[in-house]
Write a protein that holds these residues in place. Structure first.
Motif, PDB file in Angstrom:
ATOM      1  N   MET A 116      36.656  38.058  36.285  1.00  0.00           N
ATOM      2  CA  MET A 116      37.177  37.294  37.413  1.00  0.00           C
ATOM      3  C   MET A 116      37.930  38.201  38.379  1.00  0.00           C
ATOM      4  SD  MET A 116      39.402  33.783  37.416  1.00  0.00           S
ATOM      5  CE  MET A 116      40.843  34.498  36.679  1.00  0.00           C
TER       6      MET A 116
ATOM      7  N   ARG B 192      30.864  32.356  40.271  1.00  0.00           N
ATOM      8  CA  ARG B 192      32.222  31.800  40.309  1.00  0.00           C
ATOM      9  C   ARG B 192      32.493  30.883  39.121  1.00  0.00           C
ATOM     10  NH1 ARG B 192      32.532  30.155  46.652  1.00  0.00           N
ATOM     11  NH2 ARG B 192      32.597  32.276  47.449  1.00  0.00           N
TER      12      ARG B 192
ATOM     13  N   THR C 186      32.850  33.224  35.903  1.00  0.00           N
ATOM     14  CA  THR C 186      34.110  33.969  35.875  1.00  0.00           C
ATOM     15  C   THR C 186      35.310  33.030  35.797  1.00  0.00           C
ATOM     16  OG1 THR C 186      34.155  34.113  38.293  1.00  0.00           O
ATOM     17  CG2 THR C 186      33.172  35.962  37.086  1.00  0.00           C
ATOM     18  N   GLY C 187      35.231  31.884  36.446  1.00  0.00           N
ATOM     19  CA  GLY C 187      36.311  30.901  36.349  1.00  0.00           C
ATOM     20  C   GLY C 187      36.416  30.304  34.964  1.00  0.00           C
TER      21      GLY C 187
END
Length: 75
Positions: free
Chosen positions: A30, A49, A52-53
């Protein structure tokens, strides 16, 4: 992340140094994604996203539960 919290409610998790180091390593993707977006013209996509989130959120859950675990042991 909520699945991890539910899992730890029913099952014992040993918060040893290896789990904490692994949790800290989970946040690295992230950080790399956000930093490369900030410093370059790269545009991230929703799949990246999300991944990684998700890893960052899992990291946060593990760290918070570990802190709670060690505070409970200190009392």
């Amino acid at each position: 992340m909520s699945l991890y919290l539910i899992y730890t409610y029913y099952f014992y998790v040993d918060y040893n140094i290896y789990l904490i180091i692994t949790a800290i390593l989970l946040v690295i993707p992230m950080v790399i994604d956000g930093t490369t977006q900030l410093l370059t013209n790269r545009i991230s996509n929703n799949k990246l996203r999300f991944i990684t989130g998700f890893l960052g959120g899992l990291d946060l859950c593990i760290i918070i539960k570990a802190i709670k675990y060690y505070i409970y042991l200190a009392i």
